[in-house]
Design a protein around this motif. Sequence first.
Motif, PDB file in Angstrom:
ATOM      1  N   UNK A 158      38.896  43.677  41.092  1.00 58.52           N
ATOM      2  CA  UNK A 158      40.312  43.294  41.090  1.00 58.52           C
ATOM      3  C   UNK A 158      41.068  43.960  42.238  1.00 58.52           C
ATOM      4  N   UNK A 159      40.805  45.230  42.474  1.00 55.97           N
ATOM      5  CA  UNK A 159      41.460  45.949  43.565  1.00 55.97           C
ATOM      6  C   UNK A 159      41.056  45.354  44.908  1.00 55.97           C
ATOM      7  N   UNK A 160      39.794  45.049  45.084  1.00 64.47           N
ATOM      8  CA  UNK A 160      39.319  44.453  46.333  1.00 64.47           C
ATOM      9  C   UNK A 160      39.966  43.090  46.550  1.00 64.47           C
ATOM     10  N   UNK A 161      40.046  42.281  45.508  1.00 64.94           N
ATOM     11  CA  UNK A 161      40.680  40.961  45.617  1.00 64.94           C
ATOM     12  C   UNK A 161      42.150  41.112  45.985  1.00 64.94           C
ATOM     13  N   UNK A 162      42.852  42.049  45.361  1.00 63.01           N
ATOM     14  CA  UNK A 162      44.264  42.280  45.689  1.00 63.01           C
ATOM     15  C   UNK A 162      44.449  42.725  47.138  1.00 63.01           C
ATOM     16  N   UNK A 163      43.555  43.555  47.619  1.00 64.71           N
ATOM     17  CA  UNK A 163      43.623  43.990  49.025  1.00 64.71           C
ATOM     18  C   UNK A 163      43.437  42.799  49.951  1.00 64.71           C
TER      19      UNK A 163
END
Length: 123
Positions: A13-18
């Motif tokens: 999720x963090x990678x997708x948001x970045x």
Amino acid sequence: MTRIIKKYKVIVSVIVLIFILIFVIYFQKNTSSQDFKQDDSSGVELSSLVGEVGKLVYLPASETPKMVTVSDPKALSGQSFFDGAQSGDKILFYDKSKRAILYDPVGKKIRNMGKFDISAGSL
């Protein structure tokens, strides 16, 4: 096992948001209006330009226009107001009277002028 899956979901999720954030920033920079260059010059250039244009046509005396410079006339093709526009031409926008004037400061001639409505997105 469920702890590993939860950690994995958080990391993904963090990678997708970045990636979404990077895409949004890139998109905004590349789609910002590069057809015009906002003039941040002092009021001296604006006053001089208003004086030049004012010799050719009556201008609204009760308001100060915004001035922009055409930097990429090819990108403006297809919009009839900008037919014949050249790089370096100036545009005076009068918000209250809803007038726009396309001016050639080299040839000292008005290329075009007309009404505009920013809310409708047209000149």
